[in-house]
Enzyme design. Structure first.
Site, PDB file in Angstrom:
ATOM      1  N   LYS A  11      -4.234  -2.849 -51.874  1.00  0.00           N
ATOM      2  CA  LYS A  11      -4.388  -3.497 -53.172  1.00  0.00           C
ATOM      3  C   LYS A  11      -3.112  -3.409 -54.025  1.00  0.00           C
ATOM      4  O   LYS A  11      -2.206  -2.631 -53.730  1.00  0.00           O
ATOM      5  CB  LYS A  11      -5.569  -2.861 -53.908  1.00  0.00           C
ATOM      6  CG  LYS A  11      -6.933  -3.129 -53.250  1.00  0.00           C
ATOM      7  CD  LYS A  11      -8.062  -2.564 -54.106  1.00  0.00           C
ATOM      8  CE  LYS A  11      -9.427  -2.839 -53.489  1.00  0.00           C
ATOM      9  NZ  LYS A  11     -10.528  -2.338 -54.344  1.00  0.00           N
ATOM     10  N   TYR A  51     -14.663 -11.436 -54.117  1.00  0.00           N
ATOM     11  CA  TYR A  51     -15.528 -10.433 -54.744  1.00  0.00           C
ATOM     12  C   TYR A  51     -16.779 -11.071 -55.368  1.00  0.00           C
ATOM     13  O   TYR A  51     -17.398 -10.483 -56.267  1.00  0.00           O
ATOM     14  CB  TYR A  51     -14.748  -9.624 -55.778  1.00  0.00           C
ATOM     15  CG  TYR A  51     -13.967  -8.468 -55.171  1.00  0.00           C
ATOM     16  CD1 TYR A  51     -14.617  -7.470 -54.443  1.00  0.00           C
ATOM     17  CD2 TYR A  51     -12.583  -8.358 -55.327  1.00  0.00           C
ATOM     18  CE1 TYR A  51     -13.918  -6.406 -53.893  1.00  0.00           C
ATOM     19  CE2 TYR A  51     -11.879  -7.287 -54.782  1.00  0.00           C
ATOM     20  CZ  TYR A  51     -12.558  -6.318 -54.064  1.00  0.00           C
ATOM     21  OH  TYR A  51     -11.873  -5.250 -53.520  1.00  0.00           O
ATOM     22  N   ASN A 114      -8.035   1.341 -56.846  1.00  0.00           N
ATOM     23  CA  ASN A 114      -8.316   2.338 -55.819  1.00  0.00           C
ATOM     24  C   ASN A 114      -7.677   2.032 -54.467  1.00  0.00           C
ATOM     25  O   ASN A 114      -8.158   2.459 -53.423  1.00  0.00           O
ATOM     26  CB  ASN A 114      -9.823   2.580 -55.709  1.00  0.00           C
ATOM     27  CG  ASN A 114     -10.579   1.343 -55.311  1.00  0.00           C
ATOM     28  OD1 ASN A 114      -9.991   0.304 -55.043  1.00  0.00           O
ATOM     29  ND2 ASN A 114     -11.899   1.460 -55.257  1.00  0.00           N
ATOM     30  N   HIS A 117      -9.207  -1.906 -49.882  1.00  0.00           N
ATOM     31  CA  HIS A 117     -10.528  -2.485 -49.623  1.00  0.00           C
ATOM     32  C   HIS A 117     -10.804  -2.355 -48.135  1.00  0.00           C
ATOM     33  O   HIS A 117      -9.894  -2.486 -47.325  1.00  0.00           O
ATOM     34  CB  HIS A 117     -10.556  -3.980 -49.989  1.00  0.00           C
ATOM     35  CG  HIS A 117     -11.735  -4.699 -49.380  1.00  0.00           C
ATOM     36  ND1 HIS A 117     -12.981  -4.700 -49.972  1.00  0.00           N
ATOM     37  CD2 HIS A 117     -11.875  -5.373 -48.195  1.00  0.00           C
ATOM     38  CE1 HIS A 117     -13.829  -5.370 -49.189  1.00  0.00           C
ATOM     39  NE2 HIS A 117     -13.179  -5.788 -48.106  1.00  0.00           N
ATOM     40  N   GLU A 128     -14.829 -11.911 -43.887  1.00  0.00           N
ATOM     41  CA  GLU A 128     -13.565 -11.610 -44.563  1.00  0.00           C
ATOM     42  C   GLU A 128     -12.371 -11.899 -43.654  1.00  0.00           C
ATOM     43  O   GLU A 128     -11.364 -12.447 -44.101  1.00  0.00           O
ATOM     44  CB  GLU A 128     -13.575 -10.144 -45.036  1.00  0.00           C
ATOM     45  CG  GLU A 128     -14.587  -9.926 -46.164  1.00  0.00           C
ATOM     46  CD  GLU A 128     -14.813  -8.468 -46.540  1.00  0.00           C
ATOM     47  OE1 GLU A 128     -15.617  -8.224 -47.463  1.00  0.00           O
ATOM     48  OE2 GLU A 128     -14.195  -7.560 -45.937  1.00  0.00           O
TER      49      GLU A 128
HETATM   50  P1  DAT Z   1     -15.747  -0.439 -52.245  1.00  0.00           P
HETATM   51  O1  DAT Z   1     -14.399  -1.041 -52.572  1.00  0.00           O
HETATM   52  O2  DAT Z   1     -15.657   1.045 -51.989  1.00  0.00           O
HETATM   53  O3  DAT Z   1     -16.474  -1.170 -51.162  1.00  0.00           O
HETATM   54  P2  DAT Z   1     -17.568  -1.733 -54.141  1.00  0.00           P
HETATM   55  O4  DAT Z   1     -17.772  -2.781 -53.095  1.00  0.00           O
HETATM   56  O5  DAT Z   1     -18.778  -1.103 -54.748  1.00  0.00           O
HETATM   57  O6  DAT Z   1     -16.640  -0.543 -53.584  1.00  0.00           O
HETATM   58  O7  DAT Z   1     -16.715  -2.314 -55.359  1.00  0.00           O
HETATM   59  C1  DAT Z   1     -15.646  -3.204 -55.096  1.00  0.00           C
HETATM   60  C2  DAT Z   1     -14.507  -2.847 -56.011  1.00  0.00           C
HETATM   61  O8  DAT Z   1     -14.893  -3.065 -57.371  1.00  0.00           O
HETATM   62  C3  DAT Z   1     -14.076  -1.380 -55.962  1.00  0.00           C
HETATM   63  O9  DAT Z   1     -13.205  -1.104 -54.887  1.00  0.00           O
HETATM   64  C4  DAT Z   1     -13.414  -1.221 -57.300  1.00  0.00           C
HETATM   65  C5  DAT Z   1     -14.261  -2.092 -58.204  1.00  0.00           C
HETATM   66  N1  DAT Z   1     -15.289  -1.291 -58.864  1.00  0.00           N
HETATM   67  C6  DAT Z   1     -16.452  -0.829 -58.334  1.00  0.00           C
HETATM   68  N2  DAT Z   1     -17.158  -0.112 -59.215  1.00  0.00           N
HETATM   69  C7  DAT Z   1     -16.422  -0.122 -60.368  1.00  0.00           C
HETATM   70  C8  DAT Z   1     -16.588   0.449 -61.663  1.00  0.00           C
HETATM   71  N3  DAT Z   1     -17.673   1.166 -61.968  1.00  0.00           N
HETATM   72  N4  DAT Z   1     -15.611   0.235 -62.589  1.00  0.00           N
HETATM   73  C9  DAT Z   1     -14.514  -0.501 -62.298  1.00  0.00           C
HETATM   74  N5  DAT Z   1     -14.288  -1.072 -61.094  1.00  0.00           N
HETATM   75  C10 DAT Z   1     -15.221  -0.878 -60.151  1.00  0.00           C
HETATM   76 MG    MG Z   2     -17.307  -3.036 -51.101  1.00  0.00          MG
END
Ligand code: DAT
Ligand code: MG
Length: 140
Positions: A11, A51, A114, A117, A128
């Protein structure tokens, strides 16, 4: 478990801090092979599509703006149980919860920024990969 392929993104927070090589090394140390890789810059429409599952979440706009803020590196990783193995190497979504030695523990700045992905299931991995790569770009 058979050999699988999964989709990965390095990212913007990570490409900006020149961490691409260190993150790729983590994948390779875990036994994942890079079978496709390219550096791209997402459009807003592409980020919103990618997303889309999160479009009702309060962080959606912030997430999409972040994903287009710098170039990203998209990759296909291959190996035994690759989807779960990649999720393990990545660590928990929130770096505060991520295990020692994981990418997010070592490099992530926050739950939003973070660093990586990774696909969460075979169906999403296939979707994807097909969104970002043509068959010719996958070299096993
Ligand atoms: P992952 O990337 O571990 O699969 P996810 O699919 O739940 O996690 O969420 C996708 C992305 O969205 C994640 O990498 C970062 C962002 N995200 C998730 N929860 C968040 C939050 N509470 N606040 C801000 N960004 C968030
Ligand atoms: Mg995810």
């Amino acid at each position: 478990m058979a050999i699988q392929r999964t989709f990965s993104i390095i990212k913007p927070d990570a490409t900006k801090r020149n961490l691409t090589g260190q993150i790729v090394a983590k994948f390779e140390e875990a036994g994942l092979r890079i079978v496709a890789s390219k550096r791209i810059q997402l459009t807003l429409a592409q980020a919103q599509h990618f997303y889309g599952v999160h479009k009702e979440r309060p962080f959606f706009d912030e997430l999409c703006e972040f994903m287009i803020s710098e170039p990203i590196v998209v990759q296909v990783l291959e190996g035994e149980d690759a989807i779960a193995k990649n999720r393990e190497v990545m660590g928990a979504t929130n770096p505060a919860d991520a295990a020692e030695g994981t990418i997010r523990k070592e490099f992530a700045l926050s739950v939003g920024e973070n660093s990586v992905h990774g696909s969460d299931a075979p169906e999403t991995a296939a979707e994807e990969i097909a969104f970002f790569f043509s068959g010719l770009e996958l070299v096993g």
